[in-house]
Design an enzyme around this catalytic site. Structure first.
Site, PDB file in Angstrom:
ATOM      1  CB  ALA A 158       1.389 -10.607  -0.210  1.00 28.48           C
ATOM      2  CE1 TYR A 159      -0.158  -2.637  -2.734  1.00 32.98           C
ATOM      3  CE2 TYR A 159       2.066  -1.832  -2.316  1.00 32.98           C
ATOM      4  CZ  TYR A 159       0.776  -1.620  -2.770  1.00 32.98           C
ATOM      5  OH  TYR A 159       0.416  -0.389  -3.262  1.00 32.98           O
ATOM      6  CB  ALA A 160       6.223  -6.738  -4.078  1.00 26.81           C
TER       7      ALA A 160
END
Length: 294
Positions: A158-160
């Site tokens: 999700a962060y990537a």
């Protein structure tokens, strides 16, 4: 006699730094103020503003700025425009963000929307708000992303995704704003020990608890091991928040800033991996992360 790259003077120039209540943002804000910029440090809470004010740092002015709240963005723009009517804004450092850490099967749509709203949608809203002032001030934009904007690793999908999106926004903005003389640079830090790691661990535990038990059990051992290894990597990293702050400063004071700055071996290494290795080879590099604990 060695050639020296000419640097721009920071004096009389205003810069906005978002997410400046702690970590990388605070380090950037303090360093830029120290060298002579007038720094507007964007924070979400009045207690953070009060703490920064109490520190007595010269040329460091806290301003309430929540990147997901259009009203606070508009108010910050109005205040800075009023205080800098002739000179406008020289720099906008987009640092605000969160890091959702969890197996993607456990990430709820609400949590993914929050990740993207803060790290992507909010960043663009801030840029749109300040662009008129940046044009007045012949300014520039520095977007802080991550080495994960090069390579997505397990449990940080999700962060990537948010960092890949911010990288894409940065590339498009750089090309769209070139005719107006507004450079856009990306700073990609690797693992740096900041308060975000404590927040990540706390949120990661909650995300696992909120997932269906049968799903959470599939990932629990390897995910918890990943969190421990990842935090250890950040704690033992040779890169500090001050290293990132100095890189951001350089992107603001050199006459011709680079399009991208990597900070740390893992950030630059990830970029090389993405360029040189095929997907299957990269999959093998990270395969050990998801291997079940013995």
């Amino acid at each position: 006699m060695p050639n020296r790259t000419p640097l721009l003077s920071p004096h009389g120039k205003a810069v906005v730094v978002t997410g400046a209540s702690s970590g990388l943002g605070e380090a950037c804000a303090r360093n830029l103020a120290r060298i002579g910029f007038q720094v507007y440090a964007g924070v979400r809470r009045t207690e953070d503003a009060e703490r920064l004010t109490a520190s007595g740092a010269a040329r460091l002015v806290p301003v309430i700025l929540d990147v997901t709240d259009e009203k606070t963005i508009a108010a910050a723009v109005d205040r800075i425009a009023e205080e800098n009517p002739e000179t406008g804004l020289f720099g906008l450092v987009n640092n605000a963000g969160i890091a959702v850490t969890a197996p993607l099967e456990c990430v709820s749509p609400e949590l993914l929307r929050r990740q993207l709203d803060i790290n992507v949608v909010g960043q663009l809203a801030v840029i749109q708000g300040f662009l008129p002032l940046l044009r007045t001030g012949a300014g520039r934009i520095v977007n802080i992303t991550s080495g994960l904007g090069n390579v997505a690793i397990p449990y940080l999908g999700a962060y990537a995704a948010a960092q890949f999106a911010k990288e894409g926004l940065s590339d498009a903005l750089r090309r769209e704003l070139a005719p107006f003389g507004i450079p856009v640079s990306v700073v990609q830090p690797g693992a740096v020990m900041t308060p975000i790691w404590d927040k990540m661990a706390l949120e990661a535990g909650r995300t696992l608890e909120d997932a269906p038990e049968a799903v959470a059990e599939l990932y629990r051992d390897t995910f918890l091991r990943f969190l421990e290894t990842n935090e250890h990597s950040a704690r033992t990293s040779a890169v500090t928040a001050d290293d990132v702050a100095r890189t951001v400063m350089r992107a603001l004071v050199v006459k011709r800033p680079r399009t991208r700055y990597g900070v740390g071996k893992d950030a630059t290494g990830g970029r090389l991996l993405a360029r040189l290795l095929p997907d299957r080879a990269i999959d093998k590099v990270f395969g050990g992360i998801v291997t079940a604990a013995s």
